[in-house]
Design a protein around this motif. Sequence first.
Motif, PDB file in Angstrom:
ATOM      1  N   SER A  65      -2.231 -49.123  -0.646  1.00 51.27           N
ATOM      2  CA  SER A  65      -1.071 -49.880  -1.302  1.00 51.27           C
ATOM      3  C   SER A  65       0.044 -48.650  -1.470  1.00 51.27           C
ATOM      4  O   SER A  65       0.744 -48.713  -2.685  1.00 51.27           O
ATOM      5  N   VAL A  66       0.499 -47.809  -0.652  1.00 44.08           N
ATOM      6  CA  VAL A  66       1.354 -46.632  -0.714  1.00 44.08           C
ATOM      7  C   VAL A  66       2.500 -47.160  -1.183  1.00 44.08           C
ATOM      8  O   VAL A  66       3.481 -46.699  -1.864  1.00 44.08           O
ATOM      9  N   MET A  96       3.152 -48.161  -4.404  1.00 47.37           N
ATOM     10  CA  MET A  96       3.081 -46.903  -5.276  1.00 47.37           C
ATOM     11  C   MET A  96       4.701 -46.109  -5.339  1.00 47.37           C
ATOM     12  O   MET A  96       5.007 -45.446  -6.211  1.00 47.37           O
ATOM     13  N   ASN A 156       7.248 -46.560  -7.598  1.00 47.53           N
ATOM     14  CA  ASN A 156       7.160 -46.223  -8.983  1.00 47.53           C
ATOM     15  C   ASN A 156       7.116 -44.682  -9.278  1.00 47.53           C
ATOM     16  O   ASN A 156       6.916 -44.300 -10.114  1.00 47.53           O
ATOM     17  N   ARG A 157       7.338 -43.976  -8.166  1.00 47.54           N
ATOM     18  CA  ARG A 157       7.395 -42.426  -8.061  1.00 47.54           C
ATOM     19  C   ARG A 157       8.927 -42.031  -7.714  1.00 47.54           C
ATOM     20  O   ARG A 157       9.462 -42.564  -6.810  1.00 47.54           O
ATOM     21  N   LEU A 199      10.875 -36.938  -5.519  1.00 48.46           N
ATOM     22  CA  LEU A 199      10.123 -35.539  -5.481  1.00 48.46           C
ATOM     23  C   LEU A 199       8.684 -35.897  -5.493  1.00 48.46           C
ATOM     24  O   LEU A 199       7.841 -35.155  -4.601  1.00 48.46           O
ATOM     25  N   GLN A 200       8.321 -36.866  -6.554  1.00 40.32           N
ATOM     26  CA  GLN A 200       6.750 -37.118  -6.540  1.00 40.32           C
ATOM     27  C   GLN A 200       6.399 -37.565  -5.311  1.00 40.32           C
ATOM     28  O   GLN A 200       5.112 -37.375  -4.757  1.00 40.32           O
ATOM     29  N   ALA A 214       4.446 -35.574  -2.612  1.00 40.96           N
ATOM     30  CA  ALA A 214       2.861 -35.445  -2.704  1.00 40.96           C
ATOM     31  C   ALA A 214       2.241 -36.568  -2.397  1.00 40.96           C
ATOM     32  O   ALA A 214       0.986 -36.744  -1.920  1.00 40.96           O
ATOM     33  N   LEU A 215       2.700 -37.979  -2.432  1.00 40.83           N
ATOM     34  CA  LEU A 215       2.019 -39.256  -2.068  1.00 40.83           C
ATOM     35  C   LEU A 215       1.897 -39.357  -0.856  1.00 40.83           C
ATOM     36  O   LEU A 215       0.914 -39.745  -0.165  1.00 40.83           O
ATOM     37  N   GLY A 233      -1.304 -40.608   1.153  1.00 42.79           N
ATOM     38  CA  GLY A 233      -1.260 -41.903   1.479  1.00 42.79           C
ATOM     39  C   GLY A 233      -1.081 -42.391   3.067  1.00 42.79           C
ATOM     40  O   GLY A 233      -1.730 -43.514   3.298  1.00 42.79           O
ATOM     41  N   LEU A 248       3.724 -29.361  -8.204  1.00 38.72           N
ATOM     42  CA  LEU A 248       4.999 -29.466  -8.573  1.00 38.72           C
ATOM     43  C   LEU A 248       4.963 -29.063 -10.226  1.00 38.72           C
ATOM     44  O   LEU A 248       6.108 -28.636 -10.561  1.00 38.72           O
ATOM     45  N   ARG A 250     -11.008 -41.855  -0.757  1.00 36.73           N
ATOM     46  CA  ARG A 250     -10.756 -42.897  -1.960  1.00 36.73           C
ATOM     47  C   ARG A 250     -11.408 -44.269  -1.163  1.00 36.73           C
ATOM     48  O   ARG A 250     -11.650 -44.532   0.036  1.00 36.73           O
ATOM     49  N   PHE A 270      -4.307 -42.144  -6.807  1.00 34.75           N
ATOM     50  CA  PHE A 270      -4.162 -43.350  -6.496  1.00 34.75           C
ATOM     51  C   PHE A 270      -4.767 -44.218  -7.992  1.00 34.75           C
ATOM     52  O   PHE A 270      -5.015 -45.408  -7.790  1.00 34.75           O
ATOM     53  N   ASP A 328      -0.644 -47.535 -10.817  1.00 30.96           N
ATOM     54  CA  ASP A 328       0.289 -48.277  -9.973  1.00 30.96           C
ATOM     55  C   ASP A 328      -0.333 -48.779  -8.822  1.00 30.96           C
ATOM     56  O   ASP A 328       0.345 -48.841  -7.608  1.00 30.96           O
ATOM     57  N   TYR A 362      -3.330 -51.554  -6.853  1.00 33.43           N
ATOM     58  CA  TYR A 362      -4.073 -52.541  -6.944  1.00 33.43           C
ATOM     59  C   TYR A 362      -5.231 -52.608  -6.051  1.00 33.43           C
ATOM     60  O   TYR A 362      -6.098 -53.529  -6.145  1.00 33.43           O
TER      61      TYR A 362
END
Lengths: 367, 168, 191
Positions: free
Chosen positions: A47-48, A51, A54-55, A58-59, A62-63, A67, B117, C94, C129, C132, C134
């Motif tokens: 579910s990238v 996600m 909600n970031r 910049l964050q 990293a995701l 992801g 970060l 994960r 993860f 946020d 599911y």
Amino acid sequence: MALRTEELMLNMGPQHPSTHGVLRMVVTLDGENVVDVQPDIGYLHSSVEKMMENRTYLQNIALVDRGMDYLSAMANEEVWVLACERLGKIEVPERARYIRTIMLELQRISSHLIWLGTFGIDLGAFTAFLWAMRERERIMDLFESATGGRLHHVYFRIGGVFEDLPEGWTDRCEEFCDYFLDRLPEYDELLTGNPIFLARTQGVGVLPLDTAIAMGASGPVARASGLAYDVRKAHPYEVYERVEFDIPVRSEGDCYARYLVRLEEMRQSVRIIRQCLERLPAGEIRSKVAVTLRLPKGEVYARTESPRGDLGIYLVSDGADRPYRVKIRAPAFSNLYALTEMMRGWKVADVIAILGSIDIVLSDVDR
Amino acid sequence: MSAQMMPHSDGRRSRMVRIVAGMVGLVVGLKSTLRAMFEPKVTVSYPLQKLNVSPRWHGLLALPIDPETDNDKCIICFQCERVCPDRCIHIEATGKAKDRLLTRFDIEMDKCCYCGLCVEVCPTEAIVFVPHYEASTYNRANLLYDLDDLHRAAPKEPIATGVVKVRQ
Amino acid sequence: MPTEPQYVPRSQVLPLDKALEVIDALPGGGVILTKVEEVLNWGRAASIWPLTFGLACCAIEMMQAYATRFDMDRMGIIPRATPRQADCIIVAGRATIKIAPIVRRLWEQMPEPKYVISMGSCATCGGPFYYDNYSILKGIDQVIPVDVYVPGCPPRPEALIEGFLKLQDKIKKEPFLRRRIARAAAAATQA
């Protein structure tokens, strides 16, 4: 009275040594022949896209490393950063563009090396795996000294890169290029001319050009079927319009052609890296961008050529400090569509060879 | 479809030619394997020899002690807590303005994604990466690093030295 | 007419529930049992065969650890493709809610004694993860018991090897025979 046979359902995966992750394939067999293949995906759905809403921008760098396609983290960072820069009209300094191009091509080589090693294992050539990993460790050392990460380097920033290259890095990179070009003929000796390897790949899993286009295949899979399309040439980003390189295209469309295309791509990557190292300008590496960046209202689509194919991000912003909606166009997912077409009619032993040759990463498929 | 059904039938070359080609391929492959035998060794015997970790390596996080003030350099600006994508840094403080005192600085090392970060946004370089990665435990609770752990984790001297140095 | 062989329950042939008492009562019996255990544990610790089961990014570092530079074969760590031959499962990456029952089934298929290494942040507690999200399991220890946690995202191959060394220490200290006899005795008395 004719002999009547019944179809057999064979379940491959999710835990299977050759499924390259957690892919489950429901293979319908008629004797030895594959009648139908149904890939069952979603075992790594993280579910990238949700996600990312909600970031902050910049964050999210990293995701997207983790992801999305984890074998080519830099390519993910690149497409994300590119989308943000296009929407925010942020300038990137010249030196940062060159550094990014070098890193992207190094990442392409390392991703193809992983593919080469695992493809070798699938076809019973263990030495190729060990040697590919040996070369990959050198790239990992280069990455580690420049970015601080081996697999996930949060290195690209919106408007440049995080840190400048350390001292002596360019010399080591040159050294690696020479070393790697020396090593490539060894793979020719091990695999390209190997009759056992040829028997298992040549003519196996043919994907015709029209099917490849209809199924949305991209990257080396499409290029091995004769589609001369590369995002680096068609929609150049960073400094790809200023460097010289060729797009390897084969017309056969079988596993062997896909192997040859990727091997040639690695040579071309070395060529690009060398040109970039020669022209690497001095100067700034990062333009000033706030930590809590707010992009203007609007939407943008950015596309890059990841090692697996045409990777795109569709980004919608409503003016807040985090994206309103992100959609990822994953190349491995579209290449998986072509899998069923490729496998139909082949023997069950060829299933693994065909699956290995399209180089899927389940994290990219499921996201 | 019917031609596809028999992919391995090869009518053009005789069996003999294929056997010879197979043997030649085997010899060529073995030759390169033999050559690799006499090349320098690439294996690192890990617990005895250690690789030199790059100074930029994203290892564990630490709050190094400043020898001048005998305390860490944290000015309690909460920037690292805010920027952390995994929300694994927890800071609490008492007092106001310049008399603020750090009462809690926890990093959940099991949740941390080592992206760096927090190190990037820190205005005083209070939080740093140390080139240290050996932290496996039997108990997950050990991976919650509090202020003391983070002070202790900061190395007095570089941990990894020399490319291959046999431990005494 | 041949007489049918009389069925004798195993608990009557082998009075297992008394075995430990008898061994401990013998002069030097406990010491011998411990020494035998030590030898067996030494052998077990030097040949941990993990299951090749890669979930996500950490699987790539796991592959690197098996490959040329770090070469875990040095310590007798040889990857096996089937859970029936494996002693240890490395949860590398994960785990989604969809894969969790499969991980559990793989763990159940492994013969006793079995160990679990949780590699990386995602397997330990969900890592990046965690919020946020599911679809990702918040730590593999909700499904199977974990012996060693290796932090990192992803951990270096050396860190994974260090985790294996920790596991070896744990195996070397285990009262393996004692526990096994006690368990067999409990099963026999129940039957």
